[in-house]
Design an enzyme around this catalytic site. Structure first.
Site, PDB file in Angstrom:
ATOM      1  N   MET A  65       0.837  -1.201   0.000  1.00 51.72           N
ATOM      2  CA  MET A  65       0.000   0.000   0.000  1.00 51.72           C
ATOM      3  C   MET A  65       0.876   1.257   0.000  1.00 51.72           C
ATOM      4  O   MET A  65       0.408   2.349   0.323  1.00 51.72           O
ATOM      5  CB  MET A  65      -0.953   0.014   1.196  1.00 51.72           C
ATOM      6  CG  MET A  65      -1.989  -1.091   1.154  1.00 51.72           C
ATOM      7  SD  MET A  65      -3.548  -0.694   1.995  1.00 51.72           S
ATOM      8  CE  MET A  65      -2.973  -0.352   3.653  1.00 51.72           C
TER       9      MET A  65
ATOM     10  N   GLY B  79      11.227  -2.955   5.502  1.00 52.62           N
ATOM     11  CA  GLY B  79      10.551  -4.245   5.447  1.00 52.62           C
ATOM     12  C   GLY B  79      10.067  -4.581   4.052  1.00 52.62           C
ATOM     13  O   GLY B  79      10.226  -5.711   3.570  1.00 52.62           O
ATOM     14  N   HIS B  80       9.452  -3.591   3.368  1.00 48.23           N
ATOM     15  CA  HIS B  80       9.025  -3.806   1.982  1.00 48.23           C
ATOM     16  C   HIS B  80      10.227  -4.101   1.085  1.00 48.23           C
ATOM     17  O   HIS B  80      10.184  -5.001   0.228  1.00 48.23           O
ATOM     18  CB  HIS B  80       8.319  -2.560   1.436  1.00 48.23           C
ATOM     19  CG  HIS B  80       7.034  -2.218   2.121  1.00 48.23           C
ATOM     20  ND1 HIS B  80       6.871  -1.066   2.855  1.00 48.23           N
ATOM     21  CD2 HIS B  80       5.848  -2.871   2.192  1.00 48.23           C
ATOM     22  CE1 HIS B  80       5.644  -1.013   3.327  1.00 48.23           C
ATOM     23  NE2 HIS B  80       5.002  -2.101   2.947  1.00 48.23           N
TER      24      HIS B  80
ATOM     25  N   GLN C  44       6.033 -11.717   7.636  1.00 48.64           N
ATOM     26  CA  GLN C  44       5.478 -12.494   8.743  1.00 48.64           C
ATOM     27  C   GLN C  44       4.744 -11.621   9.744  1.00 48.64           C
ATOM     28  O   GLN C  44       3.890 -12.108  10.490  1.00 48.64           O
ATOM     29  CB  GLN C  44       6.597 -13.255   9.464  1.00 48.64           C
ATOM     30  CG  GLN C  44       6.100 -14.183  10.575  1.00 48.64           C
ATOM     31  CD  GLN C  44       7.221 -14.716  11.430  1.00 48.64           C
ATOM     32  OE1 GLN C  44       8.176 -15.279  10.913  1.00 48.64           O
ATOM     33  NE2 GLN C  44       7.130 -14.518  12.743  1.00 48.64           N
TER      34      GLN C  44
END
Length: 338
Positions: A45, A51-52, A182
């Site tokens: 989004m 993290g992405h 996760q």
């Protein structure tokens, strides 16, 4: 905003990255790759963080081509949630993707980000998508009872919206593999079930949670925390770790572990949350042990199977102008065959 005006507002980027705003154009990009190159897909989004980028690196290491989507999906927001103010940072997202492509080129991995799918809401929901579920019309995907547990208790609309948009994206992009973090473990369980039951030819790859140095799980919504709540937020991961350590200790004593004993260690840590920073109040929404397939709450853990230890906190406003922020996290308690 119409699809045409949306496309006109998209900035230029450096090859091999292409910005694609329509379904027909994405399918045209995808068609020549069939049977020649594998495609890994990372749906997001936006408001991209490390993290992405880690997910994209995984995708690039395992595929010839990587596609990323940025789409703030209205179907997973309720009328009272933060759709209007959800972070939208396209300029910095594009810069991050271009830097990552340069990094991937130097590192010599297989793939690069070649497609950024940036659709308008009208492209994904041509019949419209009012936030009030009773007013929505069209086809939607539900995965029950998984979507009604844990996160689904306080956000009953959420996973219907997630499953629907991911099903749409899978049909549009047709990836060999799709990559998720996760941190959103319930989402991963639900999407794996959706892929299995609806027979999507997609492999779901779940990568480890990206964390800040103090253990806080990375999230685009962390920017809402502010300084005081940000200092308290890492306590959630410390609580999960305390329960994990207790599980590791107890499982050496037999094949079954009482869930309440494991949970008690983490809940004891969380008792200190409201004393850490003046004005910061925290509510525990859930602190739960569930089986990894059906997400059913466990009273006893089978150490051969393990479990999912997950939690959600509500961080209440600490000053005027702040809203409530929910943070979620989890740890997989590993099973072991004896």
């Amino acid at each position: 905003m119409s699809a045409c005006s949306f496309a006109a507002a998209v900035p230029t980027v450096t090859p091999p990255l292409n910005i694609i705003t329509t379904i027909s154009s994405l399918r045209a990009f995808r068609r020549p790759l069939y049977n020649t190159k594998s495609l890994g897909f990372v749906p997001t989004m936006g408001a991209l963080h490390e993290g992405h980028l880690s997910l994209i690196r995984h995708a690039a290491s395992e595929n010839d081509v990587v596609a990323v989507s940025i789409f703030v999906n209205p179907a997973q927001f309720s009328p009272t949630e933060d759709l209007a103010v959800y972070p939208r940072t396209l300029t910095s997202d594009l810069a991050a993707l271009e830097r990552l492509n340069a990094e991937l080129g130097v590192s010599g991995v297989r793939g690069r980000v070649e497609a950024l799918f940036l659709p308008a809401v009208t492209e994904m929901y041509p019949s419209g998508i009012p936030l009030q579920e009773s007013l929505q019309r069209g086809a939607f995907v539900t995965v029950q009872p998984l979507a009604s547990q844990l996160e689904g208790i306080s956000r009953p609309h959420f996973f219907r919206g997630v499953a629907t948009v991911v099903a749409k994206l899978f049909n549009i992009v047709m990836p060999e593999r799709a990559y998720f973090g996760q941190k959103d473990v319930q989402q991963s369980v639900i999407l794996r079930r959706m892929v299995k039951d609806l027979q999507f030819p997609v492999e779901i790859r779940v990568c480890g949670t990206g964390r800040e140095e103090d253990g806080l799980a990375r999230s685009s919504r962390n920017i809402y925390l502010g300084e005081k709540r940000r200092r308290v937020a890492p306590l959630l991961f410390r609580a999960l770790r305390a329960s994990e350590l207790e599980y590791e200790r107890l499982k050496t004593q037999g094949d079954a572990v009482e869930a309440q004993k494991v949970l008690a260690k983490g809940l004891e840590v969380l008792k200190g949350a409201n004393r850490m920073e003046e004005g910061v109040k925290v509510e525990v929404e859930y602190f739960n042990l569930a089986d990894s397939e059906e997400l059913e709450t466990l009273e006893t853990l089978d150490v051969k199977k393990g479990a999912i230890l997950s939690a959600a906190l509500r961080m209440l406003p600490s000053k005027d102008g702040e809203g409530m922020v929910r943070i979620i996290d989890n740890i997989i308690l590993k099973g072991e065959e004896r």
